[in-house]
Every structure is written in C-alpha cells, then in structure tokens.
Design a protein around this motif. Structure first.
Motif, PDB file in Angstrom:
ATOM      1  N   ARG A  59      -5.052 -10.809  15.526  1.00 17.34           N
ATOM      2  CA  ARG A  59      -4.079  -9.862  16.057  1.00 17.34           C
ATOM      3  C   ARG A  59      -2.992  -9.577  15.020  1.00 17.34           C
ATOM      4  NH1 ARG A  59      -2.198 -11.824  21.813  1.00 17.34           N
ATOM      5  NH2 ARG A  59      -1.838  -9.620  22.152  1.00 17.34           N
ATOM      6  N   GLU A  60      -3.305  -9.792  13.759  1.00 16.41           N
ATOM      7  CA  GLU A  60      -2.350  -9.577  12.696  1.00 16.41           C
ATOM      8  C   GLU A  60      -2.858  -8.517  11.731  1.00 16.41           C
ATOM      9  OE1 GLU A  60      -1.707 -13.279  10.800  1.00 16.41           O
ATOM     10  OE2 GLU A  60      -0.605 -14.158  12.475  1.00 16.41           O
ATOM     11  N   ALA A  61      -1.910  -7.937  11.009  1.00 18.46           N
ATOM     12  CA  ALA A  61      -2.243  -7.006   9.926  1.00 18.46           C
ATOM     13  C   ALA A  61      -1.217  -7.176   8.828  1.00 18.46           C
ATOM     14  CB  ALA A  61      -2.241  -5.565  10.430  1.00 18.46           C
ATOM     15  N   CYS A  62      -1.640  -6.997   7.598  1.00 15.58           N
ATOM     16  CA  CYS A  62      -0.734  -7.059   6.456  1.00 15.58           C
ATOM     17  C   CYS A  62      -0.517  -5.644   5.934  1.00 15.58           C
ATOM     18  CB  CYS A  62      -1.306  -7.942   5.357  1.00 15.58           C
ATOM     19  SG  CYS A  62      -0.198  -8.133   3.939  1.00 15.58           S
ATOM     20  N   VAL A  63       0.754  -5.275   5.766  1.00 17.47           N
ATOM     21  CA  VAL A  63       1.116  -3.925   5.341  1.00 17.47           C
ATOM     22  C   VAL A  63       1.937  -4.016   4.068  1.00 17.47           C
ATOM     23  CG1 VAL A  63       2.265  -1.776   5.989  1.00 17.47           C
ATOM     24  CG2 VAL A  63       1.155  -3.162   7.744  1.00 17.47           C
ATOM     25  N   CYS A  64       1.607  -3.177   3.097  1.00 23.79           N
ATOM     26  CA  CYS A  64       2.341  -3.128   1.836  1.00 23.79           C
ATOM     27  C   CYS A  64       3.280  -1.930   1.843  1.00 23.79           C
ATOM     28  CB  CYS A  64       1.370  -3.021   0.666  1.00 23.79           C
ATOM     29  SG  CYS A  64       2.187  -2.792  -0.940  1.00 23.79           S
ATOM     30  N   TYR A  65       4.582  -2.173   1.638  1.00 19.23           N
ATOM     31  CA  TYR A  65       5.585  -1.121   1.545  1.00 19.23           C
ATOM     32  C   TYR A  65       5.917  -0.886   0.074  1.00 19.23           C
ATOM     33  CZ  TYR A  65       6.455  -1.201   6.560  1.00 19.23           C
ATOM     34  OH  TYR A  65       6.317  -1.103   7.919  1.00 19.23           O
ATOM     35  N   THR A  66       5.823   0.351  -0.361  1.00 21.08           N
ATOM     36  CA  THR A  66       6.166   0.724  -1.728  1.00 21.08           C
ATOM     37  C   THR A  66       7.563   1.320  -1.733  1.00 21.08           C
ATOM     38  OG1 THR A  66       3.844   1.194  -2.217  1.00 21.08           O
ATOM     39  CG2 THR A  66       5.497   2.085  -3.733  1.00 21.08           C
ATOM     40  N   ILE A  67       8.517   0.572  -2.249  1.00 26.07           N
ATOM     41  CA  ILE A  67       9.909   1.020  -2.242  1.00 26.07           C
ATOM     42  C   ILE A  67      10.063   2.181  -3.218  1.00 26.07           C
ATOM     43  CG2 ILE A  67      12.293   0.343  -2.665  1.00 26.07           C
ATOM     44  CD1 ILE A  67      11.499  -2.510  -1.967  1.00 26.07           C
ATOM     45  N   PRO A  68      10.561   3.327  -2.753  1.00 27.00           N
ATOM     46  CA  PRO A  68      10.634   4.523  -3.615  1.00 27.00           C
ATOM     47  C   PRO A  68      11.805   4.511  -4.583  1.00 27.00           C
ATOM     48  CG  PRO A  68      11.458   5.050  -1.429  1.00 27.00           C
ATOM     49  CD  PRO A  68      10.961   3.626  -1.366  1.00 27.00           C
ATOM     50  N   ILE A  69      11.926   3.428  -5.333  1.00 34.89           N
ATOM     51  CA  ILE A  69      12.941   3.290  -6.372  1.00 34.89           C
ATOM     52  C   ILE A  69      12.233   2.778  -7.613  1.00 34.89           C
ATOM     53  CG2 ILE A  69      15.032   2.073  -7.097  1.00 34.89           C
ATOM     54  CD1 ILE A  69      15.861   1.843  -4.219  1.00 34.89           C
ATOM     55  N   PRO A  70      12.478   3.390  -8.788  1.00 35.81           N
ATOM     56  CA  PRO A  70      11.801   2.932 -10.009  1.00 35.81           C
ATOM     57  C   PRO A  70      11.989   1.442 -10.255  1.00 35.81           C
ATOM     58  CG  PRO A  70      12.944   5.000 -10.418  1.00 35.81           C
ATOM     59  CD  PRO A  70      13.354   4.550  -9.043  1.00 35.81           C
ATOM     60  N   SER A  71      10.895   0.790 -10.654  1.00 36.60           N
ATOM     61  CA  SER A  71      10.887  -0.635 -11.008  1.00 36.60           C
ATOM     62  C   SER A  71      11.124  -1.567  -9.826  1.00 36.60           C
ATOM     63  CB  SER A  71      11.936  -0.940 -12.105  1.00 36.60           C
ATOM     64  OG  SER A  71      11.700  -0.153 -13.256  1.00 36.60           O
ATOM     65  N   SER A  72      11.091  -1.035  -8.603  1.00 34.72           N
ATOM     66  CA  SER A  72      11.259  -1.894  -7.434  1.00 34.72           C
ATOM     67  C   SER A  72       9.925  -2.544  -7.061  1.00 34.72           C
ATOM     68  CB  SER A  72      11.779  -1.080  -6.245  1.00 34.72           C
ATOM     69  OG  SER A  72      13.098  -0.643  -6.468  1.00 34.72           O
ATOM     70  N   PRO A  73       9.966  -3.763  -6.559  1.00 31.82           N
ATOM     71  CA  PRO A  73       8.728  -4.452  -6.193  1.00 31.82           C
ATOM     72  C   PRO A  73       8.133  -3.900  -4.902  1.00 31.82           C
ATOM     73  CG  PRO A  73      10.607  -5.772  -5.548  1.00 31.82           C
ATOM     74  CD  PRO A  73      11.165  -4.591  -6.305  1.00 31.82           C
ATOM     75  N   GLU A  74       6.849  -4.107  -4.724  1.00 33.57           N
ATOM     76  CA  GLU A  74       6.226  -3.830  -3.435  1.00 33.57           C
ATOM     77  C   GLU A  74       6.510  -5.006  -2.502  1.00 33.57           C
ATOM     78  OE1 GLU A  74       2.407  -1.025  -4.406  1.00 33.57           O
ATOM     79  OE2 GLU A  74       2.112  -3.196  -4.594  1.00 33.57           O
ATOM     80  N   LEU A  75       6.614  -4.708  -1.216  1.00 38.52           N
ATOM     81  CA  LEU A  75       6.862  -5.742  -0.218  1.00 38.52           C
ATOM     82  C   LEU A  75       5.663  -5.836   0.719  1.00 38.52           C
ATOM     83  CD1 LEU A  75      10.594  -5.022   0.720  1.00 38.52           C
ATOM     84  CD2 LEU A  75       9.728  -6.809  -0.800  1.00 38.52           C
ATOM     85  N   TYR A  76       5.252  -7.070   1.021  1.00 42.00           N
ATOM     86  CA  TYR A  76       4.101  -7.298   1.885  1.00 42.00           C
ATOM     87  C   TYR A  76       4.567  -7.960   3.175  1.00 42.00           C
ATOM     88  CZ  TYR A  76       1.240  -6.184  -2.169  1.00 42.00           C
ATOM     89  OH  TYR A  76       0.663  -5.536  -3.236  1.00 42.00           O
ATOM     90  N   LEU A  77       4.321  -7.284   4.292  1.00 43.27           N
ATOM     91  CA  LEU A  77       4.731  -7.805   5.593  1.00 43.27           C
ATOM     92  C   LEU A  77       3.509  -8.053   6.466  1.00 43.27           C
ATOM     93  CD1 LEU A  77       7.434  -6.478   4.559  1.00 43.27           C
ATOM     94  CD2 LEU A  77       7.984  -6.120   6.976  1.00 43.27           C
ATOM     95  N   THR A  78       3.470  -9.223   7.080  1.00 45.94           N
ATOM     96  CA  THR A  78       2.436  -9.539   8.055  1.00 45.94           C
ATOM     97  C   THR A  78       2.979  -9.237   9.436  1.00 45.94           C
ATOM     98  OG1 THR A  78       1.524 -11.269   6.652  1.00 45.94           O
ATOM     99  CG2 THR A  78       0.945 -11.347   8.973  1.00 45.94           C
ATOM    100  N   PHE A  79       2.205  -8.494  10.200  1.00 47.80           N
ATOM    101  CA  PHE A  79       2.614  -8.051  11.529  1.00 47.80           C
ATOM    102  C   PHE A  79       1.684  -8.593  12.598  1.00 47.80           C
ATOM    103  CE2 PHE A  79       4.258  -4.797   8.739  1.00 47.80           C
ATOM    104  CZ  PHE A  79       5.441  -4.396   9.318  1.00 47.80           C
ATOM    105  N   PHE A  80       2.238  -8.869  13.742  1.00 47.34           N
ATOM    106  CA  PHE A  80       1.479  -8.983  14.991  1.00 47.34           C
ATOM    107  C   PHE A  80       1.477  -7.558  15.526  1.00 47.34           C
ATOM    108  CE2 PHE A  80       1.288  -9.364  19.562  1.00 47.34           C
ATOM    109  CZ  PHE A  80       0.481 -10.459  19.816  1.00 47.34           C
ATOM    110  N   TYR A  81       0.447  -6.771  15.167  1.00 48.21           N
ATOM    111  CA  TYR A  81       0.606  -5.328  15.226  1.00 48.21           C
ATOM    112  C   TYR A  81      -0.462  -4.660  16.057  1.00 48.21           C
ATOM    113  CZ  TYR A  81       2.874  -1.257  13.058  1.00 48.21           C
ATOM    114  OH  TYR A  81       3.607  -0.129  12.809  1.00 48.21           O
ATOM    115  N   GLU A  82      -0.101  -3.619  16.776  1.00 45.23           N
ATOM    116  CA  GLU A  82      -1.019  -2.924  17.659  1.00 45.23           C
ATOM    117  C   GLU A  82      -1.716  -1.735  17.031  1.00 45.23           C
ATOM    118  OE1 GLU A  82       0.976  -1.867  21.207  1.00 45.23           O
ATOM    119  OE2 GLU A  82       1.276  -3.914  21.863  1.00 45.23           O
ATOM    120  N   ASN A  83      -1.171  -1.215  15.957  1.00 46.36           N
ATOM    121  CA  ASN A  83      -1.686   0.053  15.442  1.00 46.36           C
ATOM    122  C   ASN A  83      -2.778  -0.100  14.399  1.00 46.36           C
ATOM    123  OD1 ASN A  83      -0.048   1.549  17.044  1.00 46.36           O
ATOM    124  ND2 ASN A  83       1.559   1.810  15.539  1.00 46.36           N
ATOM    125  N   PHE A  84      -3.007  -1.340  13.909  1.00 48.60           N
ATOM    126  CA  PHE A  84      -3.994  -1.538  12.868  1.00 48.60           C
ATOM    127  C   PHE A  84      -5.188  -2.274  13.445  1.00 48.60           C
ATOM    128  CE2 PHE A  84      -0.034  -0.937  10.683  1.00 48.60           C
ATOM    129  CZ  PHE A  84      -0.380  -0.094   9.646  1.00 48.60           C
TER     130      PHE A  84
END
Length: 309
Positions: A59-84
C-alpha cells in the motif's frame, strides 16, 4: 435525476470501506472529490518503481520530486498512497485500523489519504523565498508526509527543520523520508516529531521557533483553539518570528480559525494573490481542467495567512 454531491461523497466512503469500485458513478465521484491527480503541478514529480516490492508494503509508493531550482537535489518520498497502483494496491481503498488510530489519538485521518495540493503550494512558496528561512529554526505542523519541510531543509539553509504530525503512522513515514533524503540537507538539522496540538507539556518547545509553516490545517473547527494556542507557544516572542499557513476558505472554517487567532492576541494578514505562478495555475483550473474536474476556489485554492505576535 443527477445524484447530489452529498450522496456521491457517501459513495466515495462506501467504496473505500468495501474495496469496491462502481464504474457507473466513477465520473460523478471524480466531479465531487476534492482530491487532485496533479494538484497545482508546481513541483514536477514521478513515481519511482522500487524493486523490493513485498506484500507488507503493497500500500506504499515512492515518488520523486524534482525541485525546479538549479543544482537542487531530487527528493524521494514514500507514501501510503491511493493514487499509485504499480504495487498492486487496490485503488481508493481504506483500512478501518487507520480510523481506529485516528480516534485513539483524537486526530483526523487526512494525512494518510494523499499529498494535499496546499502542501505543494506551501513547499513552492518556501523554496521561492529562501532568505526568509536562512539560519532560522522552522517547524511544520500537520505535515503529512513532509514535502514542505523537506523542501525547506533542502533549499533554504535553515538551521533546523522539525517536521511534525499528530498521527504516529504518518510520523513513521516522515522519519523514513528524512532518512532517505539525508544527503540533501547539507548543514540543516532535520527531525520528525509526533506533536498533538492539544499537548500541554511543551516546555522544551516554548518560544523556540522563528518560523512555523502549515498547510490545510484549518478545516476541522474543533481543532482551531488548540492550533491557535500552539502557535502562540511555539513562536519566539519577538517581532521577526512568523507563521505561514496556506488554507482554502472552505465555507466559514478559515474565518473561524482567524477569529481564534485574534482572540489569543496574535495578528494576521490574509493574502489571496501571493505568487504569480500559483495564481496563473489557479486561473487555468478555475476555467476548467480535466486534471482537476472538481476544482472550486472556495474549497481548493489556498490563501496565505501570515501570523505574527
């Protein structure tokens, strides 16, 4: 006769509890549901397929957020998520144990449902104004999975970021997400905390924070008084400390919260148009967009509330 909005919302609950979808009313339900597939689409994200897929984390999903700022890291969030659904989870199902935990701790269950759009707006606003947070001690209240707190920690050079929620299930996810992204925080101290808004023993947190942030935390009126009191306790007692809340009006719920803010002796400024990009996206959604068919300004567009001593 077309089904009423209230009857369709009851069907959403019914489908979640019995793990069964009704294709005949799926279109109508999407029309009234406040959940958004992509929200305001301010921070690009994609689902990440994780190889270690087991029955326990189905019941989990991992989502990668790409921060729209140069040289910013990507963030990985694990969700108890319904949409994936890559992990074979039944869409839009629920677990009665989730509600039992919510009742036991006197909290709402919305933190487990999805990443709410106001959280994305909060994260986007904070990363767009890093100077406000540089060197500051920050706490996020009712954070859900912690997107905004993680973005602040990764992009603003805050000295400390505490990401808090009252739901112990959610806090476990926050801890995992902090650990997964620890390399993105540089010298910023980041930690998770289980924090209930009606806690009375908060001596170690009293007047400790320069900035409080929160999103979608004003809907439930029974929590307004405790939330206002908590802001008063947590904020440093000086003229530069402030809280940034993002919340839709949702009938009179926001107005009633602001009344509690006034009654406890705090000041606030309410702003509708606080960011050009967010406003443009709002105008597009208000005209009609299939990515958010039930979009309604009163219930969906977050206003900015700046709270000070």
């Amino acid at each position: 006769m077309d089904p009423t909005s209230s009857s369709l919302r009851w069907r959403i609950l019914r489908q979640a509890l019995i793990n069964r979808s009704d294709s005949q009313t799926e279109v109508e339900i999407k029309r009234v549901s406040r959940k958004a597939t992509q929200g305001f689409n301010l921070i690009p994200c994609r689902q990440v397929v994780v190889d270690s897929c087991s029955e326990e984390d189905s019941r989990e999903a991992c989502v990668c957020y790409t921060i729209p700022i140069p040289s910013s890291p990507e963030l990985y969030l694990t969700f108890f998520y319904e949409n994936f659904i890559c992990r074979q989870r039944v869409d839009n199902c629920s677990d009665l144990n989730d509600f039992e935990i919510s009742n036991r701790h006197n909290i709402d269950n919305t933190g487990l449902v999805c990443q709410w759009p106001s959280e994305e707006v909060l994260a986007y606003f904070c990363m767009s104004q890093p100077d406000r947070f540089r060197g500051k001690r920050v706490i996020e209240l009712g954070s859900g999975y912690g997107l905004a707190g993680l973005v602040i920690a990764a992009t603003t050079q805050a000295s400390q970021v505490v990401i808090s929620d009252g739901n112990p299930q959610v806090v476990n996810y926050i801890k995992r997400n902090i650990e997964s992204n620890s390399m993105a925080f540089s010298d910023t101290s980041v930690k998770a905390m289980e924090l209930h808004w009606n806690q009375h023993e908060l001596s170690e947190l009293t007047n400790m924070f320069d900035i409080i942030v929160a999103s979608d935390c004003t809907f439930f009126k029974e929590f307004h008084k405790d939330l206002a009191s908590l802001i008063k306790v947590l904020l440093k007692a000086n003229e530069t400390s402030e809280a940034f809340f993002f919340s839709p009006k949702r009938g009179d719920s926001l107005d009633k919260f602001l009344k509690e803010i006034e009654d406890i002796g705090l000041n606030y400024v309410l702003t509708e148009k606080y960011d050009e990009q967010v406003w443009k996206r709002h105008e597009t959604l208000a005209k009609g967009d299939e990515s958010w068919p039930s979009y309604d300004k009163n219930h969906c567009y977050p206003l900015l509330i700046q709270i000070t001593n």
